[in-house]
Design an enzyme around this catalytic site. Sequence first.
Site, PDB file in Angstrom:
ATOM      1  N   ARG A 262      -6.464  -3.481  -4.747  1.00 28.72           N
ATOM      2  CA  ARG A 262      -5.850  -4.195  -3.628  1.00 28.72           C
ATOM      3  C   ARG A 262      -6.930  -5.003  -2.908  1.00 28.72           C
ATOM      4  O   ARG A 262      -7.736  -4.456  -2.153  1.00 28.72           O
ATOM      5  CB  ARG A 262      -5.215  -3.181  -2.666  1.00 28.72           C
ATOM      6  CG  ARG A 262      -4.264  -3.794  -1.649  1.00 28.72           C
ATOM      7  CD  ARG A 262      -3.924  -2.779  -0.569  1.00 28.72           C
ATOM      8  NE  ARG A 262      -5.058  -2.613   0.346  1.00 28.72           N
ATOM      9  CZ  ARG A 262      -5.408  -1.471   0.908  1.00 28.72           C
ATOM     10  NH1 ARG A 262      -4.774  -0.356   0.619  1.00 28.72           N
ATOM     11  NH2 ARG A 262      -6.434  -1.432   1.751  1.00 28.72           N
ATOM     12  N   HIS A 266      -3.730  -3.153   3.343  1.00 28.67           N
ATOM     13  CA  HIS A 266      -2.537  -2.403   2.936  1.00 28.67           C
ATOM     14  C   HIS A 266      -1.283  -3.110   3.465  1.00 28.67           C
ATOM     15  O   HIS A 266      -0.325  -3.346   2.730  1.00 28.67           O
ATOM     16  CB  HIS A 266      -2.610  -0.974   3.472  1.00 28.67           C
ATOM     17  CG  HIS A 266      -1.376  -0.173   3.240  1.00 28.67           C
ATOM     18  ND1 HIS A 266      -0.979   0.240   1.989  1.00 28.67           N
ATOM     19  CD2 HIS A 266      -0.428   0.276   4.109  1.00 28.67           C
ATOM     20  CE1 HIS A 266       0.147   0.925   2.093  1.00 28.67           C
ATOM     21  NE2 HIS A 266       0.505   0.952   3.365  1.00 28.67           N
ATOM     22  N   TYR A 275     -12.830   1.153   6.063  1.00 27.66           N
ATOM     23  CA  TYR A 275     -12.904   2.286   5.140  1.00 27.66           C
ATOM     24  C   TYR A 275     -13.388   1.926   3.739  1.00 27.66           C
ATOM     25  O   TYR A 275     -13.475   2.811   2.890  1.00 27.66           O
ATOM     26  CB  TYR A 275     -11.540   2.990   5.053  1.00 27.66           C
ATOM     27  CG  TYR A 275     -10.364   2.090   4.690  1.00 27.66           C
ATOM     28  CD1 TYR A 275     -10.125   1.710   3.373  1.00 27.66           C
ATOM     29  CD2 TYR A 275      -9.500   1.620   5.668  1.00 27.66           C
ATOM     30  CE1 TYR A 275      -9.056   0.901   3.033  1.00 27.66           C
ATOM     31  CE2 TYR A 275      -8.421   0.813   5.346  1.00 27.66           C
ATOM     32  CZ  TYR A 275      -8.202   0.450   4.028  1.00 27.66           C
ATOM     33  OH  TYR A 275      -7.149  -0.366   3.703  1.00 27.66           O
TER      34      TYR A 275
END
Length: 372
Positions: A262, A266, A275
Site C-alpha cells: 500500500r 490506509h 508507523y
Amino acid sequence: MSDLIQLLTPEGERVEHPEFRFDPGPGVDEAEMIRGLLRDMVLCRRLDTEATALQRHGELGIWAPLLGQEAAQVGAGRALRKQDHVFPTYREHGVAWCRGIDPLDMLSTWRGTDHGGWDPVATGFHLYTIVIGAQTLHATGYAMGVQRDGLVGTGDPDRDTAVIAHFGDGASSQGDVNEAFVFAASYNSPVVFFCQNNQWAISEPMERQSRIPLFKRAQGFGFPGYQVDGNDVLATYAVAQAALQRARDGEGPTLVEAYTYRMGAHTTTDDPTRYRLSEDVEHWKLKDPIARVEAYLRRNGLVSDEWFAELEAEADALGVRMREGCHALPDPSPLSPFNEAYAEITPELETQRDEFAAYLSGLQGAAPEVTR
C-alpha cells in the site's frame, strides 16, 4: 524455488512459470490485451488520485486509496466472466472499474449521497463492505447458493459461475474470514478468497499477524493456496483466472495471496509516516505495477508515444468528469431510505414514512414529496 508466482519482473522482463502462464484466450491478441491492462491501471490510478484530491477539498467524507495495488485489482477483475460475482471490501475501486461501475457511483458512496449507486446483480459486483472480513461469509453463502442452483461444473462456459471475495491481510485475522474458510472447504464451494496483502493492517505490520505466509493457511483448511506477485498484472491475471476456473469446474475454493504494498495511506484519515519508514516506500516504488508493464511494451516495440498521449488525454478527461460530476451529485431526500428498504414498502414502514414526512413539513414549512 520461491513460492512467489511472477511472470513479469519489476524491470519489465517476461519470465516463465512451470504452472501458470498468461493466456488471453482464443482469438485475443496478447499485445492488445496487455495494452488494455495497462490502460485500466493508468485510469484506475487517475481515478484514485482524483478521489483523494476531492476528499482533501471536502467533497468526500473519506476515501480508501488503492495506490500501488492496481495490478492486483485489475488482474483479478479482468479474469472474471460476466456471470461471476464479486464481494469487495472498501478498496476494490479497480475491480469495480473492471466490472463497469461508473466512477461517480463510487464517489456517491463516499460522499454520502447513497449507499451504493449500482445494481449488484446486473454488475456482478456487490456493494462495498465496511465491516472487516464480513464479505467473505457473504461470498461463501452466495457460492453455496450457486451450487444449489446448478450453476457449477456443467461444462457450459456461459453458465458455470465463480464467486470471489476480496479482503486484506488485516482481515485475515478476523474470525469471519476463518469461518468462511471452514464453510467453503466443507461444502466445496466455488469461491476464490483473494487476499491483497499490502503488508499493513492500518498501522499493524504483517509480521505481527502471522508466523507463516498467508497463502499457506489454506492447507490447514484443505484447499490450495498460492502467493502471486501482486504488482505483476500478468501473473495476477493468470493465477486469478486459474482459481476462478477451478471454482467454476466444481473443484472448490482457492486462496490467492497477492503480495503487494500500500503506497499511500490506509484511508484519507491515516498518516502512514507515523508507523513505517520512507525507505520502504521508496523500495516499493521500484516495483511499481504500471512502470513494469510500460517498460515491457516499450522494450518490445508494442506501444507508441501517440498511444500514451491518447491515454493521458483519456485520463485527463476522466479527471474532469469526476470533479464536475462529484460537485453535481444531488443530496438525497430524507425520505428516500423508506423507498429502498423493500421491493414493496410494508404498512408499518409506510406509516413511519408518512409520520416522518409530517415532521419534516413542520421543520421546513412544506412537506417533501412522498413517492408511492
